[in-house]
Design a protein around this motif. Structure first.
Motif, PDB file in Angstrom:
ATOM      1  N   ALA A   1       0.853  -1.204   0.000  1.00 62.12           N
ATOM      2  CA  ALA A   1       0.000   0.000   0.000  1.00 62.12           C
ATOM      3  C   ALA A   1       0.875   1.236   0.000  1.00 62.12           C
ATOM      4  CB  ALA A   1      -0.915  -0.014   1.202  1.00 62.12           C
ATOM      5  N   ALA A   2       1.816   1.308  -0.940  1.00 57.78           N
ATOM      6  CA  ALA A   2       2.786   2.403  -0.943  1.00 57.78           C
ATOM      7  C   ALA A   2       2.103   3.749  -1.185  1.00 57.78           C
ATOM      8  CB  ALA A   2       3.845   2.149  -2.007  1.00 57.78           C
ATOM      9  N   ALA A   3       1.176   3.786  -2.124  1.00 54.49           N
ATOM     10  CA  ALA A   3       0.535   5.058  -2.465  1.00 54.49           C
ATOM     11  C   ALA A   3      -0.285   5.582  -1.296  1.00 54.49           C
ATOM     12  CB  ALA A   3      -0.354   4.881  -3.692  1.00 54.49           C
ATOM     13  N   ALA A   4      -1.010   4.702  -0.637  1.00 51.20           N
ATOM     14  CA  ALA A   4      -1.854   5.127   0.479  1.00 51.20           C
ATOM     15  C   ALA A   4      -1.034   5.501   1.700  1.00 51.20           C
ATOM     16  CB  ALA A   4      -2.857   4.030   0.819  1.00 51.20           C
ATOM     17  N   ALA A   5       0.070   4.745   1.927  1.00 52.19           N
ATOM     18  CA  ALA A   5       0.873   4.976   3.114  1.00 52.19           C
ATOM     19  C   ALA A   5       1.975   5.984   2.896  1.00 52.19           C
ATOM     20  CB  ALA A   5       1.465   3.655   3.594  1.00 52.19           C
ATOM     21  N   GLY A   6       2.221   6.381   1.642  1.00 51.88           N
ATOM     22  CA  GLY A   6       3.294   7.323   1.342  1.00 51.88           C
ATOM     23  C   GLY A   6       4.643   6.680   1.296  1.00 51.88           C
ATOM     24  N   GLY A   7       4.734   5.352   1.283  1.00 52.95           N
ATOM     25  CA  GLY A   7       6.004   4.661   1.264  1.00 52.95           C
ATOM     26  C   GLY A   7       6.339   4.119  -0.092  1.00 52.95           C
ATOM     27  N   GLY A   8       7.425   3.363  -0.203  1.00 49.02           N
ATOM     28  CA  GLY A   8       7.852   2.788  -1.473  1.00 49.02           C
ATOM     29  C   GLY A   8       7.225   1.450  -1.700  1.00 49.02           C
ATOM     30  N   GLY A   9       7.777   0.725  -2.646  1.00 50.12           N
ATOM     31  CA  GLY A   9       7.291  -0.591  -2.972  1.00 50.12           C
ATOM     32  C   GLY A   9       6.447  -0.598  -4.208  1.00 50.12           C
ATOM     33  N   ALA A  10       6.107  -1.780  -4.729  1.00 47.98           N
ATOM     34  CA  ALA A  10       5.320  -1.922  -5.954  1.00 47.98           C
ATOM     35  C   ALA A  10       3.867  -1.573  -5.686  1.00 47.98           C
ATOM     36  CB  ALA A  10       5.427  -3.363  -6.464  1.00 47.98           C
ATOM     37  N   LYS A  11       3.252  -0.926  -6.679  1.00 48.32           N
ATOM     38  CA  LYS A  11       1.859  -0.500  -6.541  1.00 48.32           C
ATOM     39  C   LYS A  11       0.932  -1.685  -6.731  1.00 48.32           C
ATOM     40  CE  LYS A  11      -1.384   2.886  -8.366  1.00 48.32           C
ATOM     41  NZ  LYS A  11      -1.581   3.705  -7.185  1.00 48.32           N
ATOM     42  N   GLY A  12       0.005  -1.839  -5.857  1.00 47.67           N
ATOM     43  CA  GLY A  12      -0.904  -2.965  -5.926  1.00 47.67           C
ATOM     44  C   GLY A  12      -2.072  -2.704  -6.851  1.00 47.67           C
ATOM     45  N   PRO A  13      -2.904  -3.697  -7.064  1.00 48.84           N
ATOM     46  CA  PRO A  13      -4.082  -3.536  -7.929  1.00 48.84           C
ATOM     47  C   PRO A  13      -5.018  -2.465  -7.392  1.00 48.84           C
ATOM     48  CG  PRO A  13      -3.664  -5.857  -7.454  1.00 48.84           C
ATOM     49  CD  PRO A  13      -2.771  -5.077  -6.550  1.00 48.84           C
ATOM     50  N   LYS A  14      -5.676  -1.790  -8.343  1.00 50.90           N
ATOM     51  CA  LYS A  14      -6.605  -0.729  -7.959  1.00 50.90           C
ATOM     52  C   LYS A  14      -7.932  -1.323  -7.531  1.00 50.90           C
ATOM     53  CE  LYS A  14      -4.563   2.499 -11.246  1.00 50.90           C
ATOM     54  NZ  LYS A  14      -4.790   3.342 -12.444  1.00 50.90           N
ATOM     55  N   SER A  15      -8.554  -0.606  -6.624  1.00 50.94           N
ATOM     56  CA  SER A  15      -9.868  -1.060  -6.172  1.00 50.94           C
ATOM     57  C   SER A  15     -10.916  -0.747  -7.234  1.00 50.94           C
ATOM     58  CB  SER A  15     -10.244  -0.358  -4.867  1.00 50.94           C
ATOM     59  OG  SER A  15     -10.406   1.034  -5.092  1.00 50.94           O
ATOM     60  N   LYS A  16     -12.063  -1.363  -7.092  1.00 47.45           N
ATOM     61  CA  LYS A  16     -13.155  -1.154  -8.044  1.00 47.45           C
ATOM     62  C   LYS A  16     -13.590   0.318  -8.072  1.00 47.45           C
ATOM     63  CE  LYS A  16     -17.744  -2.870  -9.258  1.00 47.45           C
ATOM     64  NZ  LYS A  16     -18.343  -1.551  -9.386  1.00 47.45           N
ATOM     65  N   ALA A  17     -13.596   0.928  -6.899  1.00 44.92           N
ATOM     66  CA  ALA A  17     -13.992   2.340  -6.835  1.00 44.92           C
ATOM     67  C   ALA A  17     -13.021   3.227  -7.603  1.00 44.92           C
ATOM     68  CB  ALA A  17     -14.084   2.790  -5.374  1.00 44.92           C
ATOM     69  N   GLU A  18     -11.702   2.920  -7.463  1.00 49.09           N
ATOM     70  CA  GLU A  18     -10.702   3.698  -8.203  1.00 49.09           C
ATOM     71  C   GLU A  18     -10.836   3.498  -9.708  1.00 49.09           C
ATOM     72  OE1 GLU A  18      -6.994   3.971  -5.085  1.00 49.09           O
ATOM     73  OE2 GLU A  18      -7.204   2.199  -6.362  1.00 49.09           O
ATOM     74  N   ARG A  19     -11.045   2.237 -10.102  1.00 52.56           N
ATOM     75  CA  ARG A  19     -11.204   1.971 -11.540  1.00 52.56           C
ATOM     76  C   ARG A  19     -12.439   2.663 -12.083  1.00 52.56           C
ATOM     77  NH1 ARG A  19      -9.762  -3.236  -9.804  1.00 52.56           N
ATOM     78  NH2 ARG A  19     -11.930  -3.950 -10.016  1.00 52.56           N
ATOM     79  N   ASP A  20     -13.522   2.624 -11.337  1.00 57.33           N
ATOM     80  CA  ASP A  20     -14.739   3.302 -11.784  1.00 57.33           C
ATOM     81  C   ASP A  20     -14.527   4.813 -11.891  1.00 57.33           C
ATOM     82  OD1 ASP A  20     -15.974   0.880 -11.869  1.00 57.33           O
ATOM     83  OD2 ASP A  20     -16.995   1.100  -9.929  1.00 57.33           O
ATOM     84  N   ARG A  21     -13.795   5.355 -10.908  1.00 59.09           N
ATOM     85  CA  ARG A  21     -13.534   6.797 -10.950  1.00 59.09           C
ATOM     86  C   ARG A  21     -12.682   7.177 -12.156  1.00 59.09           C
ATOM     87  NH1 ARG A  21     -11.165   7.097  -6.593  1.00 59.09           N
ATOM     88  NH2 ARG A  21      -9.007   7.281  -7.302  1.00 59.09           N
ATOM     89  N   GLU A  22     -11.648   6.364 -12.434  1.00 57.99           N
ATOM     90  CA  GLU A  22     -10.791   6.643 -13.587  1.00 57.99           C
ATOM     91  C   GLU A  22     -11.564   6.519 -14.899  1.00 57.99           C
ATOM     92  OE1 GLU A  22      -7.490   4.068 -13.280  1.00 57.99           O
ATOM     93  OE2 GLU A  22      -6.515   5.202 -11.659  1.00 57.99           O
ATOM     94  N   ARG A  23     -12.414   5.512 -14.986  1.00 56.10           N
ATOM     95  CA  ARG A  23     -13.231   5.358 -16.201  1.00 56.10           C
ATOM     96  C   ARG A  23     -14.149   6.565 -16.376  1.00 56.10           C
ATOM     97  NH1 ARG A  23     -14.128  -0.028 -14.130  1.00 56.10           N
ATOM     98  NH2 ARG A  23     -12.763  -1.545 -15.177  1.00 56.10           N
TER      99      ARG A  23
END
Length: 312
Positions: free
Chosen positions: A65-87
């Motif tokens: 959860a690097a993006a949410a926590a502000g840390g490093g590491g590989a980005k995990g899959p997006k949630s359905k809500a995020e995908r819907d928002r991007e669409r």
């Protein structure tokens, strides 16, 4: 059964949280297995009996959860809500782009329509102005012709030429006159107008009847009146007789002895304007009385010589 707490939710958590699993038969005291996902994405597993000192096992999770926590590491899959928002944002951006392109096309099409309409309006206005001017000129010419009824044709044609905007405009008045008179009768009055234009231009053909200056001056004036004279000749039923009438009118318009010297350059100008055929002119010259023949002899001699040179 797995109970999710914190920001993890069901499945693989995206942030910190705790999942509790109850097991049967009990593998641990109270039959509980706990997973913990700290902010950095490390998976903490606590199990009973203790596998390691303190009963803690730590390993790197594949989901971070690097993006949410502000840390490093590989980005995990997006949630359905995020995908819907991007669409939704992509659809809105595409809709805005399409709307802007459609508005630009409509603006260009509107400008083109307005330009075409303005051009058509200008052309219509120009045509109307030209038609009104032509109608006014024709009305003035017709009025001039009608008001001159009963007067000699020489005076009528002279008045017509005076009111016309130019030599070509005289044809409209001649057309009115042709309704009451034979076209052949109008040739002599019209040629009188041409001779009068020579005099008005200050051309003295008698001073140098066979010179280049006299010939050029006569050609210029006759060339300006070539269309109305030729138009009138073509209106005649017998064009050969019309040309003979034009030749006779040349001598009649130069009837005085002082003006007869102008016959040669005037005949040459009529011939150069293709208003008189060569053979017809040469045959007509043979029928003239001696006094007139002497006046046209310079041009006739030149014409015969030019014809012989052309044949050679």
């Amino acid at each position: 059964a797995i109970v999710a707490a914190g920001g993890g939710g069901g499945g693989v958590p995206a942030g910190t949280g705790t999942a509790t699993r109850s097991c049967w038969p009990a593998e641990t005291p109270a039959g509980t297995l706990i997973w913990s996902w700290p902010p950095k994405g490390e998976l903490m597993t606590m199990a009973w009996p203790a596998v390691t000192p303190g009963g803690m096992v730590t390993r790197r999770s594949r989901v971070v959860a690097a993006a949410a926590a502000g840390g490093g590491g590989a980005k995990g899959p997006k949630s359905k809500a995020e995908r819907d928002r991007e669409r939704k944002e992509a659809r809105e951006a595409k809709a805005a782009k399409d709307a802007a392109e459609a508005a630009e096309k409509e603006r260009l099409a509107t400008e083109q329509r307005e330009a075409a309409a303005a051009e058509l309006a200008a052309a219509a206005a120009s045509a109307k102005a030209a038609a009104d001017a032509r109608l006014k000129r024709e009305s003035e010419l017709a009025s001039a012709v009608l008001s001159a009824r009963g007067r000699p044709l020489v005076e009528v044609v002279a008045q017509l030429a005076e009111h016309a905007a130019g030599p070509l405009a005289v044809c409209g008045g001649l057309l009115v006159l042709c309704e009451e008179h034979a076209p052949q009768r109008l040739l002599a009055p019209l040629l009188s107008v041409v001779v009068a234009r020579l005099a008005a231009a200050g051309v003295d053909l008698a001073a140098d009847p066979s010179g280049a200056a006299s010939t050029a001056a006569a050609a210029e004036v006759v060339g300006a009146w070539q269309q109305p004279v030729g138009w009138l000749v073509c209106r005649c039923a017998d064009r050969r007789e019309a040309q003979l009438e034009l030749l006779r009118a040349t001598c009649d318009s130069l009837g005085e002895a002082a003006l007869l010297a102008q016959a040669a350059p005037l005949l040459k100008a009529l011939w150069e304007a293709d208003l008189i055929e060569e053979e017809l002119l040469l045959g007509w010259a043979e029928t003239l009385r001696p006094s007139l023949r002497r006046c046209v002899e310079p041009f006739v001699t030149w014409l015969r010589t030019a014809a012989v040179d052309a044949e050679n």
